[in-house]
Design a protein around this motif. Structure first.
Motif, PDB file in Angstrom:
ATOM      1  N   PHE A 172     -35.888 -14.578   8.650  1.00 15.26           N
ATOM      2  CA  PHE A 172     -35.678 -13.345   7.900  1.00 15.26           C
ATOM      3  C   PHE A 172     -36.872 -12.405   8.045  1.00 15.26           C
ATOM      4  O   PHE A 172     -38.029 -12.814   7.849  1.00 15.26           O
ATOM      5  CB  PHE A 172     -35.468 -13.639   6.406  1.00 15.26           C
ATOM      6  CG  PHE A 172     -34.085 -14.087   6.056  1.00 15.26           C
ATOM      7  CD1 PHE A 172     -33.039 -13.174   5.984  1.00 15.26           C
ATOM      8  CD2 PHE A 172     -33.824 -15.430   5.789  1.00 15.26           C
ATOM      9  CE1 PHE A 172     -31.758 -13.591   5.648  1.00 15.26           C
ATOM     10  CE2 PHE A 172     -32.548 -15.848   5.453  1.00 15.26           C
ATOM     11  CZ  PHE A 172     -31.507 -14.933   5.394  1.00 15.26           C
ATOM     12  N   THR A 173     -36.580 -11.169   8.389  1.00 14.74           N
ATOM     13  CA  THR A 173     -37.594 -10.114   8.367  1.00 14.74           C
ATOM     14  C   THR A 173     -37.390  -9.188   7.175  1.00 14.74           C
ATOM     15  O   THR A 173     -38.302  -8.455   6.792  1.00 14.74           O
ATOM     16  CB  THR A 173     -37.538  -9.280   9.654  1.00 14.74           C
ATOM     17  OG1 THR A 173     -36.201  -8.745   9.811  1.00 14.74           O
ATOM     18  CG2 THR A 173     -37.887 -10.137  10.864  1.00 14.74           C
ATOM     19  N   LYS A 174     -36.169  -9.236   6.595  1.00 12.34           N
ATOM     20  CA  LYS A 174     -35.863  -8.496   5.381  1.00 12.34           C
ATOM     21  C   LYS A 174     -34.931  -9.337   4.505  1.00 12.34           C
ATOM     22  O   LYS A 174     -34.012  -9.970   5.032  1.00 12.34           O
ATOM     23  CB  LYS A 174     -35.165  -7.163   5.690  1.00 12.34           C
ATOM     24  CG  LYS A 174     -36.005  -6.162   6.450  1.00 12.34           C
ATOM     25  CD  LYS A 174     -35.232  -4.846   6.636  1.00 12.34           C
ATOM     26  CE  LYS A 174     -36.080  -3.828   7.389  1.00 12.34           C
ATOM     27  NZ  LYS A 174     -35.384  -2.508   7.494  1.00 12.34           N
ATOM     28  N   THR A 224     -26.377 -19.197  -0.143  1.00 11.75           N
ATOM     29  CA  THR A 224     -25.421 -18.492   0.721  1.00 11.75           C
ATOM     30  C   THR A 224     -26.030 -17.248   1.355  1.00 11.75           C
ATOM     31  O   THR A 224     -25.897 -17.021   2.568  1.00 11.75           O
ATOM     32  CB  THR A 224     -24.162 -18.101  -0.074  1.00 11.75           C
ATOM     33  OG1 THR A 224     -23.567 -19.278  -0.619  1.00 11.75           O
ATOM     34  CG2 THR A 224     -23.161 -17.388   0.817  1.00 11.75           C
ATOM     35  N   GLU A 225     -26.694 -16.429   0.562  1.00 16.58           N
ATOM     36  CA  GLU A 225     -27.208 -15.154   1.067  1.00 16.58           C
ATOM     37  C   GLU A 225     -28.601 -15.286   1.667  1.00 16.58           C
ATOM     38  O   GLU A 225     -28.915 -14.607   2.652  1.00 16.58           O
ATOM     39  CB  GLU A 225     -27.244 -14.111  -0.057  1.00 16.58           C
ATOM     40  CG  GLU A 225     -25.989 -14.033  -0.913  1.00 16.58           C
ATOM     41  CD  GLU A 225     -24.746 -13.616  -0.148  1.00 16.58           C
ATOM     42  OE1 GLU A 225     -24.852 -13.298   1.057  1.00 16.58           O
ATOM     43  OE2 GLU A 225     -23.655 -13.635  -0.740  1.00 16.58           O
ATOM     44  N   ASN A 226     -29.425 -16.156   1.079  1.00 14.77           N
ATOM     45  CA  ASN A 226     -30.829 -16.215   1.498  1.00 14.77           C
ATOM     46  C   ASN A 226     -31.219 -17.561   2.107  1.00 14.77           C
ATOM     47  O   ASN A 226     -32.398 -17.858   2.246  1.00 14.77           O
ATOM     48  CB  ASN A 226     -31.742 -15.914   0.293  1.00 14.77           C
ATOM     49  CG  ASN A 226     -31.470 -14.529  -0.288  1.00 14.77           C
ATOM     50  OD1 ASN A 226     -30.931 -13.654   0.371  1.00 14.77           O
ATOM     51  ND2 ASN A 226     -31.856 -14.342  -1.536  1.00 14.77           N
ATOM     52  N   ALA A 227     -30.236 -18.359   2.452  1.00 17.10           N
ATOM     53  CA  ALA A 227     -30.387 -19.603   3.220  1.00 17.10           C
ATOM     54  C   ALA A 227     -30.845 -20.799   2.400  1.00 17.10           C
ATOM     55  O   ALA A 227     -30.237 -21.873   2.476  1.00 17.10           O
ATOM     56  CB  ALA A 227     -31.324 -19.403   4.414  1.00 17.10           C
ATOM     57  N   SER A 228     -31.896 -20.669   1.615  1.00 20.26           N
ATOM     58  CA  SER A 228     -32.372 -21.809   0.824  1.00 20.26           C
ATOM     59  C   SER A 228     -33.478 -21.353  -0.125  1.00 20.26           C
ATOM     60  O   SER A 228     -34.099 -20.306   0.093  1.00 20.26           O
ATOM     61  CB  SER A 228     -32.918 -22.920   1.734  1.00 20.26           C
ATOM     62  OG  SER A 228     -34.174 -22.546   2.257  1.00 20.26           O
TER      63      SER A 228
END
Length: 418
Positions: A172-174, A224-228
């Motif tokens: 993630f960069t954002k 779901t949205e931010n992986a973990s």
């Protein structure tokens, strides 16, 4: 507290210490408060009431000091958070006479706030000020936010997820928003799910089913949205180390959670390109738990003076002068509005404050949506930070987390009372 306010409190406390007894004591109005701005308010009152002598005694949490110690001056008025609970309401006088004698009109207040100070149709406390939760974002990203006034949790999640970006390596960069890294937001989510943490008969109780629903939503958002949880926390450690209003300028994140007192103090004193929306449930915006109330101490020595101060304080002209004078002083560390929040006097919040905090003109909170918090004990902030927030966070992060709120509460009780 800035130098001006510290000096003001020092002078007022010295006045209290050296005041003479007898006739002087009968005129003195002793006010206990945790609101530093009451030093200014008392000065205004005394300037317009030369035969009165109102003084401030600052206490970080007045509710924890009731009843007063034997060797200290008895308060006439108490102005503070955490007064509306089983431990403290017994120390206040019923004040229905203020309305019966026309000292005040009930119509000036937000009705739900005024109602919250009643017990069995008797008015014991008057609402003074309150704050609301908001989400802020850079005006450069305003096209991503289609709603004009409020956002609920689902909308924040959906919009934030659209902002997420990864590099070619899948990192993630954002990230539009990282709920797990904001304890206050996690707690707010439980309020929006009507978990209703509250005090009843000296015990903290809540809606267990709604708490589990809120945890399920927050956990699903994180995974779901931010992986973990780990990715959220690593991203925040790497990029989101600035103050809330600076985060959204970094373009690494879209949203930041903030409360109205901090929001409008920042916008008043700094030139920032910030927009905001109130965070809501379906039909309500939950007030911050620490909203301020005022009451007359049951064993006060100057009820007449306390009544006169209350009558003056809630007058529209008086509160207009309070806000105007603060603006003229141009204090860089000024508190927002009246006593650090929106005024409970509806006309002041809707007509006077927008003159001095112009961003309010575009998005005043809808009066009918403002929701009063539940009754909470004087040590609620400590309980929340040591018990509730860690429980929420660990429940999201750890599938095998076995401690309950009651387990954490036992540890908290040991720290507080041992």
């Amino acid at each position: 507290m800035n130098k001006f306010l510290r000096n003001a409190f020092f002078v007022l406390l010295i006045t209290l210490f050296f005041s003479s007894c007898g006739e002087q004591d009968e005129k003195r109005i002793v006010i206990w408060t945790n609101c530093s701005e009451f030093a200014q308010y008392v000065e205004l009152f005394n300037n317009t009431h030369p035969d009165k002598n109102a003084i401030v005694v600052y206490k970080q949490n007045p509710a924890e000091h009731l009843p007063p110690a034997q060797d200290e001056a008895v308060p006439d008025l108490i102005v503070s958070s955490w007064l509306r609970n089983d431990e403290t309401t017994k120390y206040f006088k019923p004040i229905n006479y203020l309305f019966d004698r026309k000292n005040l009109s009930s119509d000036i207040f937000y009705p739900q706030l005024l109602q919250s100070g009643k017990i069995k149709n008797k008015q014991f406390l008057l609402p003074v000020s309150f704050n609301l939760p908001a989400i802020i974002f850079s005006t450069e990203n305003k096209d991503l936010v289609s709603e004009n006034y409020t956002l609920n949790l689902e909308q924040i999640r959906t919009i934030a997820a659209q902002f997420n970006q990864k590099n070619k390596k899948g990192a993630f960069t954002k990230i539009g928003f990282t709920p797990l890294t904001n304890d206050d937001f996690l707690y707010l989510a439980t309020k929006l799910y009507n978990v209703d943490f509250r005090e009843e008969r000296g015990q903290i109780i809540w809606n267990h089913a709604n708490l589990q629903d809120s945890l399920k939503f927050l956990k699903d958002w994180t995974f779901t949205e931010n992986a973990s949880p780990k990715i959220e926390e690593d991203f925040a450690y790497k990029y989101l180390f600035m103050q809330d209003y600076r985060l959204i300028d970094s373009d690494r994140t879209l949203f930041a959670h903030i409360t109205s007192d901090r929001l409008f103090s920042i916008l008043k004193n700094q030139d920032l390109q910030i927009d905001y929306r109130w965070i809501c449930n379906e039909n309500s915006i939950p007030m911050e738990d620490s909203f301020t109330m005022m009451g007359i101490y049951k064993k006060c020595k100057n009820q007449v003076g306390a009544t006169e101060f209350i009558t003056w304080f809630f007058d529209l002209e008086s509160q207009t002068k309070m806000v105007s004078r603060k603006s003229q002083l141009n204090l860089n560390t000024e508190l927002f509005g009246i006593a650090g929040g929106f005024s409970s006097v509806k006309q002041v919040t809707e007509l006077i404050l927008p003159r001095y905090y112009t961003p309010l003109l575009q998005n005043l909170p809808v009066a009918q949506m403002i929701e009063v918090p539940q009754n909470l004990p004087p040590r609620w902030e400590s309980y929340k930070s040591v018990v509730i927030q860690p429980y929420i966070k660990e429940s999201i992060k750890n599938e095998e987390y076995n401690l309950s709120i009651n387990d954490l509460e036992k540890e908290w009780l040991k720290k507080v009372f041992d």
